[in-house]
Design an enzyme around this catalytic site. Structure first.
Site, short mmCIF file in Angstrom:
data_model
loop_
_atom_site.label_atom_id
_atom_site.label_comp_id
_atom_site.label_asym_id
_atom_site.label_seq_id
_atom_site.Cartn_x
_atom_site.Cartn_y
_atom_site.Cartn_z
N ASN A 1 0.79 -1.02 0.02
CA ASN A 1 0.27 -0.02 0.08
C ASN A 1 0.92 1.24 0.14
O ASN A 1 1.75 1.33 0.65
CB ASN A 1 -0.93 -0.06 1.31
N GLU B 1 -0.89 0.75 -5.27
CA GLU B 1 -0.78 1.98 -5.94
C GLU B 1 0.37 2.11 -6.95
O GLU B 1 0.27 2.85 -7.89
CB GLU B 1 -0.79 3.18 -4.79
N ASP C 1 -3.79 22.38 7.94
CA ASP C 1 -4.49 21.22 7.48
C ASP C 1 -4.67 21.92 5.94
O ASP C 1 -4.50 23.16 5.58
CB ASP C 1 -5.83 20.90 8.15
C1 LIG Z 1 -0.47 15.79 0.21
C2 LIG Z 1 -1.01 14.76 0.96
C3 LIG Z 1 -0.86 14.91 2.51
C4 LIG Z 1 -1.75 13.80 3.29
N1 LIG Z 1 -1.38 13.73 4.58
C5 LIG Z 1 -1.78 12.74 5.13
C6 LIG Z 1 -1.57 12.50 6.44
O1 LIG Z 1 -0.81 13.12 7.21
N2 LIG Z 1 -1.90 11.34 7.29
C7 LIG Z 1 -2.99 10.47 6.48
O2 LIG Z 1 -3.22 9.59 7.14
N3 LIG Z 1 -3.40 10.63 5.07
C8 LIG Z 1 -2.81 11.71 4.56
N4 LIG Z 1 -3.05 12.04 3.23
C9 LIG Z 1 -4.22 11.06 2.70
C10 LIG Z 1 -3.76 9.80 2.31
O3 LIG Z 1 -2.45 9.56 2.04
C11 LIG Z 1 -4.55 9.50 1.08
O4 LIG Z 1 -6.07 9.57 1.35
C12 LIG Z 1 -4.43 7.93 0.76
O5 LIG Z 1 -4.97 7.82 -0.49
C13 LIG Z 1 -4.90 7.06 1.48
O6 LIG Z 1 -4.59 5.79 1.01
P1 LIG Z 1 -5.16 4.39 1.39
O7 LIG Z 1 -6.48 4.37 1.51
O8 LIG Z 1 -4.57 3.35 0.25
O9 LIG Z 1 -4.49 4.07 2.49
C14 LIG Z 1 -2.33 12.86 2.46
C15 LIG Z 1 -2.68 13.04 1.07
C16 LIG Z 1 -1.97 13.91 0.21
C17 LIG Z 1 -2.13 14.07 -1.24
#
Ligand SMILES: Cc1cc2nc3c(=O)[nH]c(=O)nc-3n(C[C@H](O)[C@H](O)[C@H](O)COP(=O)(O)O)c2cc1C
Length: 436
Positions: free
Chosen positions: A148, A209, A255
């Site tokens: 992931n 991904e 945020d």
């Molecule tokens: C620039 C950016 C910063 C992010 N920061 C966080 C974070 O600090 N913590 C978090 O849990 N998700 C964060 N996200 C969201 C997740 O990485 C995102 O939702 C991801 O698609 C989750 O993937 P998953 O569902 O496969 O785990 C961020 C996304 C972006 C694009």
């Protein structure tokens, strides 16, 4: 900007292309990574910039703003901006296994004596809890679902450790809860646009991904040096380590909404090795800047597009900047039945669970033009017919107006506006006349 040595689509190749197109600003004056760089990036918000002179960090450079606009992703994927949603949806639907290489530029230098003092991790704002990595993609392996890749902001708290912001119930969180000894994790920084895009998508559990990235552009992987993981080979810097079950305070930090997010007890990420290219390029993403917004919002469009196409003929989706690039969307459909508008609204909320408000328009309305969308609401929407409210729904933690309860999912009321022409109505009366 020097020519890329490896045939791997990497950040340097992309920056060269921007430079050749006159779209990259290279700054050779000294700029400090703490506070000053955030001011400089904010002044040029949305513009690609490369800082080449960082006092105290010889040989390092910092890039920012290279994925702040739809055109940047279109350039990286070799398509028109209008085709991005379809390309992303196809890549999620048909992921490709990435090639595996034995050696990679991201391992030209390997340091097992970890000293994060040597890495230019910016402090963006005096109110921040500390220096932060904001554009690192996190690679983990879930025992049940496989690899992931996602984003987690990381606050630096020591020479070899960070505290990570891990939102509950997502991929990293669920894998970490199944790993009592700690979850091996690699954080990659200085990542090419197509890999950033794929990491920001949320395909179904079990979809890798990096395979989605491979369907967008070549994404070979290499074995990490100390963690049992394969990581994208074409990145600038890799922090290998373990997400532990030790906790400390994370935040405060801005945020996406531009409001300061509070503090929480979050897990510590301990770094066991640092690998990087020679003269590495660090990626500084300005919190709540255009790059943050584009990278958060746009990767949600393909999942909305796919969900709406199950119930109607969807021709376009935009997560709009006015909605913090997370909470609002405009969906364009070819209307073929009386219920298409309502069904598209419900499908859009399934396609992006954090969505709060959505407007449905028809194909003659330019979804990239907020004034055109408002025109459709003004001339085609009736609140007693096209307004759909869904009370007490799960909400994004990013919405300060939602009902927040510690440890529980926030709750909100969702709203959809059907701004399509009423079924059976004389359509001529709704058409916008023009002089062309
Ligand atoms: C620039 C950016 C910063 C992010 N920061 C966080 C974070 O600090 N913590 C978090 O849990 N998700 C964060 N996200 C969201 C997740 O990485 C995102 O939702 C991801 O698609 C989750 O993937 P998953 O569902 O496969 O785990 C961020 C996304 C972006 C694009």
């Amino acid at each position: 900007m020097e020519k890329a040595a490896f045939a791997i689509p990497d950040l340097r190749a992309f920056l060269s292309a921007l430079d050749a197109a006159g779209e990259l600003t290279c700054i050779t004056e000294p700029v400090a990574p703490h506070f000053e760089i955030a001011r400089e990036i904010s002044r040029r918000d949305g513009q690609p910039v490369l800082f080449e002179n960082l006092p105290g960090y010889p040989g390092w450079r910092i890039a920012s703003g290279y994925v702040a606009q739809r055109e940047h992703y279109a350039r990286a994927l070799g398509c028109a901006p209008g085709d991005l949603v379809r390309r992303m949806a196809e890549a999620i639907a048909h992921p490709q296994p990435p090639a595996e290489v034995e050696a990679a530029p991201c391992q030209e230098v390997v340091e097992t004596e970890v000293d994060l003092d040597r890495v230019p991790i910016p402090r963006y704002h005096p109110l921040d809890g500390g220096p932060y990595i904001t554009a690192g993609i996190t690679v983990i392996h879930d025992p049940d679902y496989g690899r992931n890749v996602s984003f987690h902001r990381l606050m630096r708290i020591g020479r070899d450790r960070f505290v990570a912001r891990i939102v509950e119930q997502r991929g990293t969180d669920t894998a970490w809860r199944k790993s009592p000894a700690g979850l091996p994790m690699a954080v990659c920084i200085g990542v090419p646009p197509h890999v950033l895009l794929a990491a920001a998508m949320s395909p179904e559990k079990g979809v890798d991904e990096l395979a989605v990235a491979q369907a967008l552009a070549p994404t070979p992987t290499v074995r990490a040096k100390t963690a049992p993981l394969r990581i994208p080979a074409g990145v600038e810097l890799v922090l290998e380590g373990v997400l532990t079950h030790e906790f400390t305070t994370e935040g405060p930090f801005p945020d996406l909404t531009g409001t300061m997010d509070g503090t929480r007890e979050q897990p510590i990420f301990r770094v066991t090795a640092i690998t990087h290219r020679r003269e590495p390029i660090f990626h500084a993403l300005l919190p709540a800047g255009l790059e943050h917004k584009q990278l958060m919002g746009m990767p949600r469009e393909p999942t909305i597009f796919a969900a709406v196409n199950e119930v109607a003929a969807c021709t376009g989706v935009r997560i709009t900047p006015g909605g913090c690039s997370w909470l609002h969307a405009v969906v364009q459909i070819e209307k073929r039945g009386p219920e298409d508008g309502r069904q598209a609204i419900e499908a859009a909320f399934r396609g992006h669970p954090s969505l709060k408000h959505v407007v449905i328009v028809e194909t003659d309305v330019d979804i990239d033009d907020p004034a055109a969308v408002e025109w459709a609401i003004a001339t085609r929407f009736q609140a007693d017919r096209g307004l759909h409210v869904f009370p007490d729904q799960p909400s994004s933690s990013l919405d300060p107006s939602a009902r927040q309860a510690p440890g529980a999912k926030a709750r909100t009321a969702k709203m959809g506006l059907d701004a399509t022409i009423s079924w059976g109505a004389e359509r001529e009366g709704y058409r916008r006349m023009g002089y062309e």
